[in-house]
Scaffold this active site. Structure first.
Site, PDB file in Angstrom:
ATOM      1  N   HIS A 295      12.598  -3.281  -2.446  1.00  0.00           N
ATOM      2  CA  HIS A 295      11.995  -3.425  -3.470  1.00  0.00           C
ATOM      3  C   HIS A 295      12.524  -4.255  -4.494  1.00  0.00           C
ATOM      4  O   HIS A 295      13.865  -4.508  -4.643  1.00  0.00           O
ATOM      5  CB  HIS A 295      11.845  -2.115  -4.164  1.00  0.00           C
ATOM      6  CG  HIS A 295      11.100  -1.942  -5.325  1.00  0.00           C
ATOM      7  ND1 HIS A 295       9.816  -2.224  -5.445  1.00  0.00           N
ATOM      8  CD2 HIS A 295      11.445  -2.054  -6.601  1.00  0.00           C
ATOM      9  CE1 HIS A 295       9.258  -2.057  -6.472  1.00  0.00           C
ATOM     10  NE2 HIS A 295      10.359  -2.222  -7.449  1.00  0.00           N
TER      11      HIS A 295
ATOM     12  N   ARG B  12       0.854  -1.089  -0.169  1.00  0.00           N
ATOM     13  CA  ARG B  12       0.021   0.031   0.082  1.00  0.00           C
ATOM     14  C   ARG B  12       0.794   1.292   0.060  1.00  0.00           C
ATOM     15  O   ARG B  12       1.974   1.255   0.343  1.00  0.00           O
ATOM     16  CB  ARG B  12      -0.858  -0.055   1.211  1.00  0.00           C
ATOM     17  CG  ARG B  12      -1.750  -1.264   1.367  1.00  0.00           C
ATOM     18  CD  ARG B  12      -3.126  -0.805   0.391  1.00  0.00           C
ATOM     19  NE  ARG B  12      -3.784  -2.126   0.111  1.00  0.00           N
ATOM     20  CZ  ARG B  12      -4.234  -2.328  -0.664  1.00  0.00           C
ATOM     21  NH1 ARG B  12      -4.538  -1.675  -1.661  1.00  0.00           N
ATOM     22  NH2 ARG B  12      -5.163  -3.580  -0.823  1.00  0.00           N
ATOM     23  N   ILE B  13       0.314   2.489  -0.602  1.00  0.00           N
ATOM     24  CA  ILE B  13       1.135   3.599  -0.575  1.00  0.00           C
ATOM     25  C   ILE B  13       0.702   4.244   0.702  1.00  0.00           C
ATOM     26  O   ILE B  13      -0.436   4.415   0.962  1.00  0.00           O
ATOM     27  CB  ILE B  13       0.726   4.325  -1.583  1.00  0.00           C
ATOM     28  CG1 ILE B  13       1.134   3.535  -3.161  1.00  0.00           C
ATOM     29  CG2 ILE B  13       1.194   5.844  -1.788  1.00  0.00           C
ATOM     30  CD1 ILE B  13       0.752   4.282  -4.571  1.00  0.00           C
ATOM     31  N   LEU B  14       1.760   4.940   1.447  1.00  0.00           N
ATOM     32  CA  LEU B  14       1.511   5.583   2.610  1.00  0.00           C
ATOM     33  C   LEU B  14       1.379   7.072   2.330  1.00  0.00           C
ATOM     34  O   LEU B  14       1.944   7.751   1.476  1.00  0.00           O
ATOM     35  CB  LEU B  14       2.615   5.212   3.570  1.00  0.00           C
ATOM     36  CG  LEU B  14       2.585   4.029   4.019  1.00  0.00           C
ATOM     37  CD1 LEU B  14       4.086   3.777   5.060  1.00  0.00           C
ATOM     38  CD2 LEU B  14       1.471   3.581   5.069  1.00  0.00           C
TER      39      LEU B  14
ATOM     40  N   ASP C  17       8.798   4.164  -4.235  1.00  0.00           N
ATOM     41  CA  ASP C  17      10.031   3.446  -4.546  1.00  0.00           C
ATOM     42  C   ASP C  17      11.080   4.550  -4.924  1.00  0.00           C
ATOM     43  O   ASP C  17      11.756   4.419  -6.006  1.00  0.00           O
ATOM     44  CB  ASP C  17       9.572   2.536  -5.751  1.00  0.00           C
ATOM     45  CG  ASP C  17       8.912   1.283  -5.342  1.00  0.00           C
ATOM     46  OD1 ASP C  17       8.781   1.040  -4.210  1.00  0.00           O
ATOM     47  OD2 ASP C  17       8.029   0.737  -5.953  1.00  0.00           O
TER      48      ASP C  17
ATOM     49  N   ASN D 215      12.467   0.507   3.058  1.00  0.00           N
ATOM     50  CA  ASN D 215      11.806  -0.591   2.243  1.00  0.00           C
ATOM     51  C   ASN D 215      12.717  -1.189   1.398  1.00  0.00           C
ATOM     52  O   ASN D 215      13.933  -0.931   1.130  1.00  0.00           O
ATOM     53  CB  ASN D 215      10.843   0.461   1.120  1.00  0.00           C
ATOM     54  CG  ASN D 215      10.002  -0.422   0.412  1.00  0.00           C
ATOM     55  OD1 ASN D 215       9.419  -1.413   0.945  1.00  0.00           O
ATOM     56  ND2 ASN D 215       9.678   0.000  -0.948  1.00  0.00           N
TER      57      ASN D 215
HETATM   58  C1  GAR Z   1       9.494  -8.859  -1.559  1.00  0.00           C
HETATM   59  O1  GAR Z   1      10.178  -9.340  -2.513  1.00  0.00           O
HETATM   60  C2  GAR Z   1       9.444  -7.423  -1.421  1.00  0.00           C
HETATM   61  O2  GAR Z   1      10.574  -6.739  -1.949  1.00  0.00           O
HETATM   62  C3  GAR Z   1       8.235  -7.152  -2.305  1.00  0.00           C
HETATM   63  O3  GAR Z   1       7.357  -7.826  -1.853  1.00  0.00           O
HETATM   64  C4  GAR Z   1       8.059  -9.224  -1.387  1.00  0.00           C
HETATM   65  C5  GAR Z   1       7.601  -9.655  -0.103  1.00  0.00           C
HETATM   66  O4  GAR Z   1       7.923 -10.805   0.165  1.00  0.00           O
HETATM   67  N1  GAR Z   1       7.901  -5.796  -2.188  1.00  0.00           N
HETATM   68  C6  GAR Z   1       7.287  -5.176  -2.879  1.00  0.00           C
HETATM   69  O5  GAR Z   1       7.086  -5.390  -4.195  1.00  0.00           O
HETATM   70  C7  GAR Z   1       6.914  -3.603  -3.008  1.00  0.00           C
HETATM   71  N2  GAR Z   1       6.686  -3.036  -4.025  1.00  0.00           N
HETATM   72  P1  GAR Z   1       7.855 -11.609   1.762  1.00  0.00           P
HETATM   73  O6  GAR Z   1       6.251 -11.091   2.027  1.00  0.00           O
HETATM   74  O7  GAR Z   1       7.785 -12.945   1.604  1.00  0.00           O
HETATM   75  O8  GAR Z   1       8.799 -10.739   2.648  1.00  0.00           O
END
Ligand code: GAR
Length: 202
Positions: A115, A97-99, A151, A113
């Site tokens: 990414h 979600r966007i904060l 991001d 964060n």
């Molecule tokens: C991770 O790969 C993280 O980088 C990505 O969600 C996954 C969460 O995995 N985040 C995004 O895409 C944010 N834009 P997890 O729940 O197993 O930690």
């Protein structure tokens, strides 16, 4: 003086499986609370480690006057949860979600964060899929200081690349990216907390 010596206490934001949360716990980070925007498997990871788990359900806010109002109310509730648990550093770990600005005002330079791409490439919610669709020969993951700009690549703390194989699917590539995230995110958080020791606490 005692205030300056205070140990950082982390609030983790999740939406999914919680594998990054698990890596943080294994790395011995001090996590005060885990907050999710929905019911998700990260709950079991938090429970197993005896860490409070709270859900601030986005669904309950999405019917506000408009998107910006919804985002504000949702974020303010998350900030309240963080404060209630005396969090000093927020780590997003698969939070989808966007904060709003409320979070970045409450925790200036204290929201991190991870990414799954080499920012500034492939920002957004479908980074792994987008890298494959673009025919990228390599991608990776990024740990950065989050700002209101989604991001944001302005403050990158760690980044690691990896090759994309011709037979890769979104799942196979994401699995390899996550394996790297699990190493670099906890380390980057620790290093950042060391830097914060020399700054005025919030
Ligand atoms: C991770 O790969 C993280 O980088 C990505 O969600 C996954 C969460 O995995 N985040 C995004 O895409 C944010 N834009 P997890 O729940 O197993 O930690």
């Amino acid at each position: 003086m005692e205030k300056y010596m205070k140990r950082e206490s982390i609030g983790v934001l999740v939406s999914g499986a919680g594998s990054n949360l698990s890596a943080m716990i294994e790395a011995g980070l001090s996590i005060a609370v885990v907050v999710a925007d929905r019911e998700c498997d990260a709950r079991w990871v938090a429970m197993e480690a005896d860490i409070p788990f709270r859900v601030v359900r986005w669904e309950e806010y999405k019917d506000a006057r408009d998107m910006s109002a919804a985002r504000n109310l949702f974020t303010q509730q998350i900030v309240r949860e963080m404060r209630r648990h005396e969090v000093t550093l927020v780590a997003m770990a698969g939070f989808m979600r966007i904060l709003s600005w409320h979070m970045f005002e409450a925790y200036p330079q204290r929201v991190l964060n991870v990414h799954p791409s080499l920012l500034p490439l492939f920002p957004g919610a479908h980074a792994v899929c987008d890298a494959l669709a673009a025919g990228a020969l390599e991608t990776g993951c990024t740990v950065h200081i989050a700002t209101e700009k989604v991001d944001d690549d302005q403050y990158i703390l760690a980044q690691q690349r990896l090759p994309v194989f011709p037979h890769d699917t979104e799942a196979s590539l994401h699995t390899r990216i996550k394996a790297i995230e699990h190493r670099i995110y906890p380390t980057a958080i620790k290093e950042y907390m060391d830097q914060l020791k020399n700054r005025v606490p919030i």
